[in-house]
Scaffold this motif. Structure first.
Motif, PDB file in Angstrom:
ATOM      1  N   GLY A  27      36.376  84.322 -71.395  1.00  0.00           N
ATOM      2  CA  GLY A  27      35.872  83.512 -70.301  1.00  0.00           C
ATOM      3  C   GLY A  27      34.430  83.749 -69.920  1.00  0.00           C
ATOM      4  O   GLY A  27      34.019  83.366 -68.824  1.00  0.00           O
ATOM      5  N   ARG A  28      33.639  84.374 -70.798  1.00  0.00           N
ATOM      6  CA  ARG A  28      32.238  84.632 -70.466  1.00  0.00           C
ATOM      7  C   ARG A  28      31.469  83.334 -70.253  1.00  0.00           C
ATOM      8  O   ARG A  28      30.751  83.191 -69.267  1.00  0.00           O
ATOM      9  N   VAL A  29      31.653  82.384 -71.144  1.00  0.00           N
ATOM     10  CA  VAL A  29      30.932  81.112 -71.028  1.00  0.00           C
ATOM     11  C   VAL A  29      31.426  80.344 -69.804  1.00  0.00           C
ATOM     12  O   VAL A  29      30.637  79.809 -69.020  1.00  0.00           O
ATOM     13  N   ARG A  30      32.747  80.298 -69.628  1.00  0.00           N
ATOM     14  CA  ARG A  30      33.316  79.609 -68.471  1.00  0.00           C
ATOM     15  C   ARG A  30      32.801  80.210 -67.159  1.00  0.00           C
ATOM     16  O   ARG A  30      32.410  79.490 -66.236  1.00  0.00           O
ATOM     17  N   SER A  79      30.013  81.915 -66.762  1.00  0.00           N
ATOM     18  CA  SER A  79      28.579  81.655 -66.594  1.00  0.00           C
ATOM     19  C   SER A  79      28.335  80.233 -66.104  1.00  0.00           C
ATOM     20  O   SER A  79      27.417  79.995 -65.312  1.00  0.00           O
ATOM     21  N   VAL A  80      29.166  79.279 -66.527  1.00  0.00           N
ATOM     22  CA  VAL A  80      29.051  77.905 -66.006  1.00  0.00           C
ATOM     23  C   VAL A  80      29.399  77.880 -64.526  1.00  0.00           C
ATOM     24  O   VAL A  80      28.702  77.250 -63.717  1.00  0.00           O
ATOM     25  N   LYS A  81      30.460  78.589 -64.150  1.00  0.00           N
ATOM     26  CA  LYS A  81      30.849  78.665 -62.727  1.00  0.00           C
ATOM     27  C   LYS A  81      29.733  79.277 -61.884  1.00  0.00           C
ATOM     28  O   LYS A  81      29.420  78.791 -60.804  1.00  0.00           O
ATOM     29  N   ALA A  82      29.147  80.358 -62.394  1.00  0.00           N
ATOM     30  CA  ALA A  82      28.068  81.026 -61.656  1.00  0.00           C
ATOM     31  C   ALA A  82      26.852  80.120 -61.532  1.00  0.00           C
ATOM     32  O   ALA A  82      26.225  80.050 -60.473  1.00  0.00           O
ATOM     33  N   ALA A  83      26.521  79.403 -62.604  1.00  0.00           N
ATOM     34  CA  ALA A  83      25.377  78.483 -62.548  1.00  0.00           C
ATOM     35  C   ALA A  83      25.642  77.355 -61.568  1.00  0.00           C
ATOM     36  O   ALA A  83      24.744  76.938 -60.825  1.00  0.00           O
ATOM     37  N   ARG A  84      26.863  76.854 -61.537  1.00  0.00           N
ATOM     38  CA  ARG A  84      27.212  75.808 -60.567  1.00  0.00           C
ATOM     39  C   ARG A  84      27.140  76.333 -59.129  1.00  0.00           C
ATOM     40  O   ARG A  84      26.690  75.628 -58.229  1.00  0.00           O
ATOM     41  N   ALA A  85      27.587  77.557 -58.930  1.00  0.00           N
ATOM     42  CA  ALA A  85      27.514  78.150 -57.592  1.00  0.00           C
ATOM     43  C   ALA A  85      26.060  78.338 -57.166  1.00  0.00           C
ATOM     44  O   ALA A  85      25.706  78.077 -56.002  1.00  0.00           O
ATOM     45  N   ASP A  86      25.220  78.782 -58.087  1.00  0.00           N
ATOM     46  CA  ASP A  86      23.793  78.920 -57.773  1.00  0.00           C
ATOM     47  C   ASP A  86      23.172  77.569 -57.439  1.00  0.00           C
ATOM     48  O   ASP A  86      22.370  77.459 -56.510  1.00  0.00           O
ATOM     49  N   ALA A  87      23.546  76.537 -58.186  1.00  0.00           N
ATOM     50  CA  ALA A  87      23.022  75.195 -57.918  1.00  0.00           C
ATOM     51  C   ALA A  87      23.500  74.688 -56.558  1.00  0.00           C
ATOM     52  O   ALA A  87      22.733  74.068 -55.814  1.00  0.00           O
ATOM     53  N   ALA A  88      24.747  74.980 -56.219  1.00  0.00           N
ATOM     54  CA  ALA A  88      25.263  74.580 -54.906  1.00  0.00           C
ATOM     55  C   ALA A  88      24.522  75.314 -53.785  1.00  0.00           C
ATOM     56  O   ALA A  88      24.208  74.720 -52.744  1.00  0.00           O
ATOM     57  N   ALA A  89      24.234  76.585 -53.999  1.00  0.00           N
ATOM     58  CA  ALA A  89      23.483  77.350 -53.002  1.00  0.00           C
ATOM     59  C   ALA A  89      22.073  76.797 -52.846  1.00  0.00           C
ATOM     60  O   ALA A  89      21.567  76.664 -51.720  1.00  0.00           O
ATOM     61  N   GLU A  90      21.427  76.469 -53.962  1.00  0.00           N
ATOM     62  CA  GLU A  90      20.077  75.885 -53.890  1.00  0.00           C
ATOM     63  C   GLU A  90      20.108  74.527 -53.199  1.00  0.00           C
ATOM     64  O   GLU A  90      19.189  74.183 -52.455  1.00  0.00           O
ATOM     65  N   THR A  91      21.166  73.742 -53.434  1.00  0.00           N
ATOM     66  CA  THR A  91      21.302  72.451 -52.765  1.00  0.00           C
ATOM     67  C   THR A  91      21.421  72.658 -51.254  1.00  0.00           C
ATOM     68  O   THR A  91      20.774  71.957 -50.470  1.00  0.00           O
ATOM     69  N   ALA A  92      22.246  73.621 -50.856  1.00  0.00           N
ATOM     70  CA  ALA A  92      22.408  73.909 -49.432  1.00  0.00           C
ATOM     71  C   ALA A  92      21.099  74.388 -48.815  1.00  0.00           C
ATOM     72  O   ALA A  92      20.746  73.974 -47.699  1.00  0.00           O
ATOM     73  N   LEU A  93      20.372  75.242 -49.526  1.00  0.00           N
ATOM     74  CA  LEU A  93      19.087  75.719 -49.009  1.00  0.00           C
ATOM     75  C   LEU A  93      18.089  74.572 -48.872  1.00  0.00           C
ATOM     76  O   LEU A  93      17.361  74.487 -47.882  1.00  0.00           O
ATOM     77  N   PHE A  94      18.053  73.687 -49.864  1.00  0.00           N
ATOM     78  CA  PHE A  94      17.139  72.547 -49.816  1.00  0.00           C
ATOM     79  C   PHE A  94      17.481  71.639 -48.635  1.00  0.00           C
ATOM     80  O   PHE A  94      16.594  71.239 -47.876  1.00  0.00           O
TER      81      PHE A  94
END
Length: 149
Positions: free
Chosen positions: A89-92, A94-109
């Motif tokens: 599940g390393r790739v899975r 990493s996709v989850k983590a990238a999505r969470a980071d994108a969601a956090a950046e969206t919230a910050l924006f």
């Protein structure tokens, strides 16, 4: 929201010109791109290469029977394919983590955008209140001048 076209104009101008907001938007776009990069790790990877080498054998070599040497071209082509089985599940993840980071950046924006527009609205309404107070004081002054005449 307030139905004031002048305030709407000021807010649209500050959203377009605010460099902090532009930097936040750039970080948001970068984090969305990282989601795509992480998702791409699920797919097979193909790499290709090609090379051409032009060589001249010198007259001093035993294989060069002609004066001036022999010219020849050497062509090489290659293709490699890679695929990672996501057994643990390393790739899975990493996709989850990238999505969470994108969601956090969206919230910050969105938070920054709300903060900037709220600051503009607050200053605008303070200015409107000062204008109303100035107008009331002008009317009071005119009334007092009229009574003293």
């Amino acid at each position: 929201v307030f139905g004031d076209p002048l305030l709407d104009h000021f807010e649209s101008r500050v959203l377009a010109a605010n460099q902090t907001l532009a930097a936040s938007l750039a970080r948001l776009e970068a984090s969305r791109a990282l989601v795509d990069v992480a998702r791409a790790a699920r797919l097979p990877r193909l790499d290709g290469n090609a090379s051409v080498v032009r060589t001249r054998l010198s007259e001093s070599q035993p294989l060069a029977p002609l004066p001036g040497g022999i010219m020849y071209n050497s062509f090489q082509y290659g293709v490699t394919a890679q695929y990672e089985l996501d057994l643990f599940g390393r790739v899975r993840d990493s996709v989850k983590a990238a999505r969470a980071d994108a969601a956090a950046e969206t919230a910050l924006f969105e938070s920054l955008k709300l903060s900037v527009t709220a600051d503009v609205a607050q200053v605008y309404f303070l200015l409107r209140a000062a204008d109303a107070e100035l107008a009331a004081l002008g009317e009071a002054l005119a009334s007092r001048e009229a009574t003293h005449r």
